[in-house]
Design a protein around this motif. Structure first.
Motif, PDB file in Angstrom:
ATOM      1  N   GLY A  82       0.794  -1.228   0.000  1.00  0.00           N
ATOM      2  CA  GLY A  82       0.000   0.000   0.000  1.00  0.00           C
ATOM      3  C   GLY A  82       0.819   1.267   0.000  1.00  0.00           C
ATOM      4  N   GLY A  83       2.147   1.172   0.161  1.00  0.00           N
ATOM      5  CA  GLY A  83       2.993   2.357   0.133  1.00  0.00           C
ATOM      6  C   GLY A  83       2.802   3.284   1.312  1.00  0.00           C
ATOM      7  N   MET A  84       2.344   2.733   2.472  1.00  0.00           N
ATOM      8  CA  MET A  84       2.049   3.592   3.612  1.00  0.00           C
ATOM      9  C   MET A  84       3.090   3.469   4.717  1.00  0.00           C
ATOM     10  N   LEU A  85       4.266   2.955   4.401  1.00  0.00           N
ATOM     11  CA  LEU A  85       5.277   2.714   5.419  1.00  0.00           C
ATOM     12  C   LEU A  85       5.698   3.990   6.131  1.00  0.00           C
ATOM     13  N   GLU A  86       5.910   5.056   5.372  1.00  0.00           N
ATOM     14  CA  GLU A  86       6.402   6.287   5.988  1.00  0.00           C
ATOM     15  C   GLU A  86       5.401   6.868   6.960  1.00  0.00           C
ATOM     16  N   GLY A 161      -6.347   9.462  22.941  1.00  0.00           N
ATOM     17  CA  GLY A 161      -5.299   9.019  22.036  1.00  0.00           C
ATOM     18  C   GLY A 161      -5.776   8.010  21.017  1.00  0.00           C
ATOM     19  N   ILE A 162      -7.084   7.806  20.913  1.00  0.00           N
ATOM     20  CA  ILE A 162      -7.653   6.818  19.994  1.00  0.00           C
ATOM     21  C   ILE A 162      -8.089   7.504  18.700  1.00  0.00           C
ATOM     22  N   VAL A 163      -7.545   7.045  17.577  1.00  0.00           N
ATOM     23  CA  VAL A 163      -7.921   7.561  16.260  1.00  0.00           C
ATOM     24  C   VAL A 163      -9.082   6.710  15.737  1.00  0.00           C
ATOM     25  N   VAL A 229      -4.405  -1.311  13.841  1.00  0.00           N
ATOM     26  CA  VAL A 229      -3.569  -0.470  12.989  1.00  0.00           C
ATOM     27  C   VAL A 229      -2.714   0.386  13.904  1.00  0.00           C
ATOM     28  N   GLY A 230      -1.429   0.060  13.989  1.00  0.00           N
ATOM     29  CA  GLY A 230      -0.541   0.824  14.843  1.00  0.00           C
ATOM     30  C   GLY A 230      -0.839   0.603  16.312  1.00  0.00           C
ATOM     31  N   GLU A 231      -1.165   1.669  17.013  1.00  0.00           N
ATOM     32  CA  GLU A 231      -1.359   1.625  18.459  1.00  0.00           C
ATOM     33  C   GLU A 231      -2.798   1.363  18.881  1.00  0.00           C
ATOM     34  N   VAL A 232      -3.741   1.350  17.938  1.00  0.00           N
ATOM     35  CA  VAL A 232      -5.157   1.237  18.283  1.00  0.00           C
ATOM     36  C   VAL A 232      -5.756  -0.034  17.687  1.00  0.00           C
ATOM     37  N   ALA A 248     -16.944  -5.332   6.210  1.00  0.00           N
ATOM     38  CA  ALA A 248     -17.136  -3.970   6.720  1.00  0.00           C
ATOM     39  C   ALA A 248     -15.920  -3.535   7.534  1.00  0.00           C
ATOM     40  N   ALA A 249     -15.363  -4.458   8.310  1.00  0.00           N
ATOM     41  CA  ALA A 249     -14.170  -4.129   9.110  1.00  0.00           C
ATOM     42  C   ALA A 249     -12.994  -3.794   8.210  1.00  0.00           C
ATOM     43  N   ALA A 250     -12.873  -4.496   7.081  1.00  0.00           N
ATOM     44  CA  ALA A 250     -11.777  -4.226   6.148  1.00  0.00           C
ATOM     45  C   ALA A 250     -11.877  -2.811   5.575  1.00  0.00           C
ATOM     46  N   ARG A 251     -13.109  -2.357   5.302  1.00  0.00           N
ATOM     47  CA  ARG A 251     -13.273  -0.986   4.786  1.00  0.00           C
ATOM     48  C   ARG A 251     -12.875   0.045   5.845  1.00  0.00           C
ATOM     49  N   LEU A 252     -13.227  -0.219   7.107  1.00  0.00           N
ATOM     50  CA  LEU A 252     -12.826   0.699   8.178  1.00  0.00           C
ATOM     51  C   LEU A 252     -11.303   0.731   8.310  1.00  0.00           C
ATOM     52  N   ALA A 253     -10.682  -0.443   8.283  1.00  0.00           N
ATOM     53  CA  ALA A 253      -9.223  -0.509   8.397  1.00  0.00           C
ATOM     54  C   ALA A 253      -8.546   0.258   7.264  1.00  0.00           C
ATOM     55  N   ASP A 254      -9.055   0.109   6.057  1.00  0.00           N
ATOM     56  CA  ASP A 254      -8.468   0.808   4.899  1.00  0.00           C
ATOM     57  C   ASP A 254      -8.529   2.323   5.082  1.00  0.00           C
ATOM     58  N   SER A 255      -9.588   2.796   5.734  1.00  0.00           N
ATOM     59  CA  SER A 255      -9.748   4.255   5.884  1.00  0.00           C
ATOM     60  C   SER A 255      -8.689   4.847   6.819  1.00  0.00           C
ATOM     61  N   LEU A 256      -8.047   4.018   7.632  1.00  0.00           N
ATOM     62  CA  LEU A 256      -7.042   4.507   8.582  1.00  0.00           C
ATOM     63  C   LEU A 256      -5.693   4.727   7.927  1.00  0.00           C
ATOM     64  N   TYR A 257      -5.530   4.268   6.668  1.00  0.00           N
ATOM     65  CA  TYR A 257      -4.279   4.491   5.957  1.00  0.00           C
ATOM     66  C   TYR A 257      -4.354   5.745   5.091  1.00  0.00           C
TER      67      TYR A 257
END
Length: 257
Positions: A82-86, A161-163, A229-232, A248-257
């Motif tokens: 996904g190219g989201m490493l940075e 601290g929760i995103v 995803v990360g800390e949450v 549905a969970a996969a769509r939510l996870a994708d939105s965090l990137y």
């Protein structure tokens, strides 16, 4: 010492560790830390964890802890396509929240979980998600417990601290609560949806940095799908098909990137 223009809150400490503060605010935070040794020690530990993970992600040598390197390698594999490493490098601090006993445990009892695919142990926070779902159901049936439908993700992030992920437009918020969990404050949201009926979204900081893809499970008369995803970490809970909930969970996870 000059008092800062605004009180230093947990979100300021998070942003300090992540190098996200302007210079003036960093100076104010550093002045605060100089007067609060306990907070300063915790921030120093977070800075070390951040730097260890950055070193591990960059593939450099060093004396970082093996567990940090393992988390970094899992993160790199999960984000390479996904190219989201940075972006996740900037989220590398590990924050440990003080545990708080679950107040409703004695009333609601433990939840029974049967994983759909039992490849790894179910995380402990999923138990809290199921109990929060039950608590929300109890609250919804009580006239003396009014719903709180006002939802402010920025305020939630500052306070806990929760995103929170981006929510589908057809999910209608019924209730938003901050509940205790064994990991510290958690967010429990209840929705009315066309696809799932009543649906809960639970979010908490479990005290570890990881990337876990959506994983489905059956839990009695409900289904759940959890991910991190990360800390949450997050969990969806509803009376529906587990695989459908997982999408549905996969769509939510994708939105965090």
């Amino acid at each position: 010492m000059t008092e800062p223009r605004d009180p230093v809150v947990e979100g300021d400490l998070d942003a300090y560790v992540d190098d996200q503060l302007e210079v003036t605010r960093r100076i104010e935070v550093e002045a605060f830390l100089s007067a609060h040794p306990g907070d300063a020690a915790r921030v120093m530990a977070d800075l070390r964890a951040r730097d260890e993970l950055r070193v591990a992600l960059a593939g450099q040598g060093g004396s970082g802890r093996p567990a940090t390197g393992d988390a970094a390698r899992r993160l790199q594999r999960g984000l390479a396509a996904g190219g989201m490493l940075e972006r996740l490098r900037r989220m590398a601090a590990v924050f440990l929240l003080l545990g708080a006993g679950w107040l409703a445990h004695g009333v609601l009892g433990p939840a029974s979980i049967s994983p759909v695919v039992a490849s790894t142990p179910t995380p402990a926070y999923v138990e809290d998600a199921l109990r929060a779902h039950k608590t929300s159901t109890v609250r919804a049936a009580m006239a003396s417990q009014p719903r709180v439908a006002a939802y402010d993700p920025a305020e939630i992030r500052t306070a806990t601290g929760i995103v929170m992920p981006a929510l589908p437009q057809d999910w209608r918020v019924r209730d938003v609560q901050i509940y205790p969990s064994q990991f510290g404050p958690s967010v429990e949201m209840s929705f009315e949806t066309d696809d799932f009926g009543i649906l809960s979204l639970f979010a908490v900081r479990p005290g570890s940095f990881d990337v876990v893809p959506p994983t489905d499970l059956e839990a009695g008369d409900a289904a759940a799908s959890y991910f991190q995803v990360g800390e949450v970490a997050y969990a969806l809970v509803a009376r529906t098909d587990a695989e459908k909930l997982g999408r549905a969970a996969a769509r939510l996870a994708d939105s965090l990137y």
